[in-house]
Write an enzyme that holds these catalytic residues in place. Structure first.
Site, PDB file in Angstrom:
ATOM      1  N   LEU A 178       0.830  -1.201   0.000  1.00  0.00           N
ATOM      2  CA  LEU A 178       0.000   0.000   0.000  1.00  0.00           C
ATOM      3  C   LEU A 178       0.865   1.252   0.000  1.00  0.00           C
ATOM      4  O   LEU A 178       0.477   2.286  -0.508  1.00  0.00           O
ATOM      5  CB  LEU A 178      -0.892   0.028   1.245  1.00  0.00           C
ATOM      6  CG  LEU A 178      -2.002  -1.012   1.333  1.00  0.00           C
ATOM      7  CD1 LEU A 178      -2.653  -0.944   2.697  1.00  0.00           C
ATOM      8  CD2 LEU A 178      -3.019  -0.773   0.248  1.00  0.00           C
ATOM      9  N   GLY A 179       2.024   1.151   0.595  1.00  0.00           N
ATOM     10  CA  GLY A 179       2.886   2.315   0.668  1.00  0.00           C
ATOM     11  C   GLY A 179       4.062   2.034   1.573  1.00  0.00           C
ATOM     12  O   GLY A 179       4.201   0.934   2.107  1.00  0.00           O
TER      13      GLY A 179
ATOM     14  N   LYS B  76       1.804  -3.710   8.769  1.00  0.00           N
ATOM     15  CA  LYS B  76       2.973  -2.835   8.805  1.00  0.00           C
ATOM     16  C   LYS B  76       4.167  -3.700   9.186  1.00  0.00           C
ATOM     17  O   LYS B  76       4.205  -4.269  10.267  1.00  0.00           O
ATOM     18  CB  LYS B  76       2.732  -1.756   9.847  1.00  0.00           C
ATOM     19  CG  LYS B  76       3.586  -0.538   9.686  1.00  0.00           C
ATOM     20  CD  LYS B  76       3.208   0.504  10.713  1.00  0.00           C
ATOM     21  CE  LYS B  76       2.555   1.711  10.079  1.00  0.00           C
ATOM     22  NZ  LYS B  76       2.272   2.760  11.063  1.00  0.00           N
TER      23      LYS B  76
ATOM     24  N   VAL C  89       3.998  -0.933   4.179  1.00  0.00           N
ATOM     25  CA  VAL C  89       2.670  -1.315   4.634  1.00  0.00           C
ATOM     26  C   VAL C  89       2.008  -2.114   3.521  1.00  0.00           C
ATOM     27  O   VAL C  89       2.028  -1.709   2.369  1.00  0.00           O
ATOM     28  CB  VAL C  89       1.809  -0.080   4.960  1.00  0.00           C
ATOM     29  CG1 VAL C  89       0.445  -0.508   5.487  1.00  0.00           C
ATOM     30  CG2 VAL C  89       2.511   0.793   5.975  1.00  0.00           C
TER      31      VAL C  89
ATOM     32  N   ASP D 189       1.390  13.995  16.752  1.00  0.00           N
ATOM     33  CA  ASP D 189       1.587  14.096  15.305  1.00  0.00           C
ATOM     34  C   ASP D 189       0.262  13.999  14.572  1.00  0.00           C
ATOM     35  O   ASP D 189       0.105  13.245  13.621  1.00  0.00           O
ATOM     36  CB  ASP D 189       2.546  13.023  14.809  1.00  0.00           C
ATOM     37  CG  ASP D 189       3.093  13.363  13.425  1.00  0.00           C
ATOM     38  OD1 ASP D 189       3.054  14.570  13.056  1.00  0.00           O
ATOM     39  OD2 ASP D 189       3.530  12.457  12.715  1.00  0.00           O
TER      40      ASP D 189
ATOM     41  N   GLY E 289       5.838   3.454   4.860  1.00  0.00           N
ATOM     42  CA  GLY E 289       5.777   4.388   5.961  1.00  0.00           C
ATOM     43  C   GLY E 289       7.162   4.602   6.532  1.00  0.00           C
ATOM     44  O   GLY E 289       8.143   4.058   6.023  1.00  0.00           O
TER      45      GLY E 289
END
Ligand code: NAG
Ligand code: NAG
Ligand code: NAG
Ligand code: NAG
Ligand code: NAG
Ligand code: NAG
Ligand code: NAG
Ligand code: NAG
Ligand code: NAG
Ligand code: NAG
Length: 835
Positions: free
Chosen positions: A523-524, A545, A531, A642, A526
């Site tokens: 998905l990406g 993750k 992930v 954050d 991080g």
């Protein structure tokens, strides 16, 4: 089954009119085969048999059985599930010696029943749904029957299990998918070892067991006791070990195993094909392949779910503390058979422990059974094999007791008698609970003492810092102090707290869910590592993750931190579903959010999906509630530090979920002193006091929240700190238009048609209140939620927003504090116990 009796008159008419063109028939004879455009209909009309395509685009033809009067077609049996007729017409015929055949256009045999010694054969579809081959001379005995070869469905009258005389082993095997009847790896079978029981298997792995039949029902499926209109028949003799059910006339029910290995019992609600799911398994945490290890009971309503039987203690206390109960429990006092003082502890309301290696003697009474167990040194436990009439028969366990679960309802489960030394029997549960109570008190006292200490220290430090403001040394000390002391508190919490359940997944599960971390599922990337999207065996979608190896931290600390996060549960927080720790791997498993994150919608390049105002307002409220929970309502007081658009994930209904809280302390948080002095977070969302002095509190989160609210309203990103022109800063633009009394001019163009003016103005007002320069002026989240919901009058006029421009980035920090970069690496969480 006479489901046909409930049929609508017009349907019957349809059948009658149909019969003018083709005669309704229920038989196939050598002279009268069944082409693929015709169906057999049982004599009472309940069932139909014919060729079907599993999907409209499929070129495969299968011979299947379905309920005549239920639409859509519910296929309950398939003859040639492995051998479809492809790209061709098909015919069902019967040879003169009784072999049932499916042939294609070129008369190639695609499938056959294999029985070839029947004279004068006829194949007939019976009212039960059974397709039988018999000799026309003999109406009673069947040379072959469809019921002996179930597919994925058990219907009334069909048997599941083993027939020794006919050499049959009837199992259910799931379809590969809803459009592919070929067998998958999931099956339901009768395990005939020990005391027979049903088992769901995946390949050679046993996923779930029903528990033995106890005269009334399966030990592990007590629900069936409450079904009225059902008869369950379990036969266990030399000829067969089988299970079947029948229903009274008005009920139509079936049991299936689906493509995810879930076994379900369905009840027809009405003939429009509405099936009601009565029961399914595996359904709770105790159902999935034994989570608790030997001599531990599993209770899904308890936390932790695993508990040692009285007189037993955890075999691996280290693992036990972290809810890993797979090693199970061991006796506190080993059995000493010769002593002769052993007794039995009654464990009530159980699903009996795994019976695959037990000995069963149905001729004994319960008293005799007890005596037999006492006289057998290896005997660990006994139970009646039939619970009716006070219990009779005898099951004796000589191996360990595994997969033992207890039911909560008093009506469910049965007694299991576990052998124990007199010494352990004496230690009644009351002393146990007294002991654990005193433990609890001890922990509470220690935690309180620590709290007071921490508060005192914080007070002292704050005072000191006020004196030495802007001295960076103080900042470092402060930060590392929080990290240290909080960790100590957490450790205690974890070993004492009793209300947490975080599954530890094994690596294999995660690997198969993500297709071995395939790039297609990524998905990406991080801050901590990639992930992946994954799908568990039960169909649930997850986000995985995988922490990069470089960030690996001590095992104990890792678990501690993860457990801590797992305690935070709120509908507006992303939920951690589990974690996986194996070898070097550190993996976190979250619920999967199909709609990505808020920033895609707000600042995404395409902006193809406009968020209308009601959705935006819902998102603002959701974030506020989530944050309020973190700050006040959760047992731990958490400062997110954050909060930003990319950390707000959206579920399918666009409900916001705050994510990524607390990770920083796990990774690169405070291994080295130097790291702690890093100011974590994302500029643009950071409050001035935090950016400049590293002072953080709930009010710094409130600041970030305010920025987020204004971003959601304007659809514009708040730029970071270092822009020379103050007026390009979002907060300043909103502030000046507010001062001019023209605050609506900043609202995102794309929602101008959908917004509620009062709501928008209220939100801008609250947003500005949240980003005020002085912490004392900013509201707490509790009042923010009240103000947003309109329950509290907005009386305060906001003061000028804080924009920390004066700070010059320090060399060591610049890398981690570049504006607009995802700073997941450095994002952090801090806990304050108490206010
Ligand atoms: C089935 O197909 C055959 C040949 O294609 C045809 O003769 C027959 O009439 C059809 N029957 C029905 C019920 O359509
Ligand atoms: C079935 O027929 C279609 C079109 O007629 C063809 O494209 C396909 O390859 C055929 N499939 C098989 C397995 O023969
Ligand atoms: C019938 O099946 C055989 C074996 O699968 C195949 O070779 C043949 O092409 C099929 N005939 C037609 C008409 O599809
Ligand atoms: C047919 O053959 C089976 C074994 O293949 C045998 O058990 C059965 O008795 C036979 N039936 C008849 C009618 O001969
Ligand atoms: C029945 O079949 C299942 C699965 O195919 C197998 O695991 C089991 O051992 C078989 N039982 C008997 C008694 O053959
Ligand atoms: C069949 O079961 C239903 C539901 O339990 C019940 O209401 C009905 O009386 C039963 N009918 C017969 C004939 O037993
Ligand atoms: C249960 O099934 C056996 C054979 O499998 C049969 O003999 C018996 O009559 C059935 N009992 C009931 C109550 O239906
Ligand atoms: C199997 O059943 C479960 C429980 O009802 C459901 O969640 C799952 O989606 C089903 N799987 C498939 C492939 O239909
Ligand atoms: C099964 O039980 C017997 C004693 O009844 C024992 O010797 C054997 O080790 C057990 N098997 C396993 C795999 O535990
Ligand atoms: C037998 O058990 C009793 C009670 O637990 C204990 O006091 C005694 O020492 C034991 N005797 C032997 C020989 O182990």
């Amino acid at each position: 089954m006479r489901a046909f009796t409930g049929m609508h008159p017009s349907l019957i008419l349809l059948f009658i009119s149909f019969s003018f063109s083709i005669a309704i028939r229920d038989t196939v004879t050598p002279n009268n085969p069944l082409p693929d455009n015709e169906t057999l209909i049982s004599s009472d009309g309940s069932f139909s048999l014919g060729f079907f395509r599993p999907s409209s685009i499929s070129s495969n033809l299968y011979l299947g059985l379905w309920y005549s009067n239920i639409t859509p077609k519910t296929i309950v049996w398939v003859a040639n599930r492995k051998d479809p007729v492809i790209n061709s017409t098909a015919v069902l015929s019967i040879s003169t010696n009784g072999n049932l055949l499916i042939t294609n256009q070129s008369s190639t045999i695609i499938w056959s029943s294999g029985v070839t010694n029947v004279t004068n054969p006829v194949a007939q579809l019976l009212d039960t749904g059974n397709l039988v081959v018999r000799s026309d001379d003999d109406g009673q005995s069947y040379a072959w029957q469809g019921f002996d070869h179930p597919t994925d469905t058990l219907i009334a009258g069909m048997k599941l299990g083993v027939d020794f005389t006919k050499g049959l082993n009837r199992t259910l095997t799931a379809w590969t998918s809803s459009t592919d009847p070929s067998p998958s790896q999931y099956y339901v079978m009768m395990d005939i070892r020990g005391s027979p029981e049903l088992v769901i298997g995946e390949g050679s792995e046993k996923m779930w067991r029903s528990g033995p039949w106890n005269g009334e029902g399966y030990s592990g499926i007590p629900e069936t006791l409450t079904y009225s209109g059902f008869n369950f028949n379990f036969t266990n003799n030399k000829q067969e070990i089988t299970y079947s059910f029948t229903t009274n006339q008005s009920l139509v029910s079936r049991v299936t195993v689906n493509a995810s290995g879930i076994v379900q019992r369905w009840l027809l609600v009405d003939s429009s094909g509405l099936w009601n799911l009565m029961w399914y398994t595996p359904s709770d945490q105790c159902d999935f392949s034994p989570p608790c290890g030997p001599y531990a009971t599993c209770n899904p309503n308890n936390s932790p779910k695993c508990d040692c039987i009285q007189g037993f203690k955890p075999k691996s206390p280290d693992k036990w503390v972290f809810r890993d109960a797979t090693d199970g429990c061991v006796r506190k006092t080993p059995l000493d058979c010769k002593n002769g003082t052993d007794g039995f502890l009654t464990v009530p309301k159980t699903k009996l422990a795994d019976t695959w290696n037990v000995t069963v003697d149905t001729s004994l009474s319960l008293v005799e059974c007890k005596a037999k167990c006492l006289n057998t040194c290896a005997c660990n436990a006994y139970a009646p094999s039939d619970v009716r009439n006070g219990g009779s028969g005898c099951i004796i366990w000589t191996s360990e007791l595994t997969d033992l679960r207890v039911f909560v309802s008093d009506a469910y489960g049965q007694d299991l008698y576990v052998r124990m030394t007199a010494a352990d029997l004496g230690s009644s549960s009351s002393t146990n609970s007294r002991k654990s109570n005193s433990h609890k008190w001890l922990i509470i006292i220690i935690v309180l003492a620590l709290l007071i200490l921490i508060l005192a220290c914080i007070g002292g430090l704050l005072r000191r810092r006020r004196k030495r403001r802007q001295t960076r040394g103080v900042l470092a000390v402060t930060t590392s102090f929080h990290d240290r002391s909080n960790r100590r508190v957490d450790n205690l919490e974890l070993s004492g707290g009793n209300d947490l359940e975080l599954p530890l997944l094994d690596l294999g599960t995660v690997q198969s869910a993500t297709d071995h971390f395939s790039n297609a599922n990524k998905l990406g990337e991080g801050g901590f590592g990639p992930v992946y999207k994954g799908r568990l065996r039960n169909g649930q979608e997850i986000a995985v993750k995988r922490l990069s190896k470089s960030s690996v931290q001590g095992l104990v600390e890792f678990k501690n931190e993860v457990m801590l996060i797992a305690k935070l549960q709120h509908r507006n927080l992303v939920r951690l579903l589990g974690c996986c720790i194996e070898g070097e791997e550190r993996i976190l498993v979250y619920e999967y959010m199909p709609n990505k994150s808020l920033d895609f919608f707000l600042f995404g390049k395409s902006k193809d999906q406009v968020l209308e105002w009601p959705t935006r307002f819902k998102i603002i409220m959701g974030i506020a509630r989530g944050l309020l929970y973190l700050h006040q309502d959760s047992r731990l007081r958490v400062i997110h530090r954050d909060l930003k658009a990319s950390n707000i994930l959206l579920d399918e209904e666009m409900n916001p979920k705050i994510s990524d809280f607390g990770m920083a302390r796990i990774f690169g948080g405070d291994e080295a002193e130097g790291n702690t002095r890093k100011i974590v977070g994302t500029y643009g969302y950071m409050s001035p006091e935090y950016a400049m002095h590293g002072v953080f509190s709930q009010k710094s989160d409130v600041f970030s929240f305010g920025v987020l609210v204004l971003e959601i309203i304007t659809g514009k990103k708040n730029r970071g700190l270092y822009l020379a022109d103050r007026h390009t800063n979002l907060l300043d633009r909103v502030w000046s238009s507010w001062k001019e009394g023209n605050s609506l001019q900043v609202v995102d163009e794309s929602i101008k048609s959908s917004y509620d003016m009062n709501e928008v103005i209220r939100c801008i007002n609250v947003g500005l209140l949240c980003v005020q320069n002085h912490t004392e002026d900013r509201p707490l989240m509790a009042s923010v939620v009240l103000m947003l919901s309109g329950d509290s009058v907005l009386s305060t006029y906001p003061k000028e927003p804080g924009v920390p421009l004066r700070r010059v980035p320090h060399q060591s920090e610049s890398s981690s504090s570049k504006q607009d970069t995802s700073s997941t690496n450095e994002m952090s969480m801090t806990l304050f116990e108490g206010r």
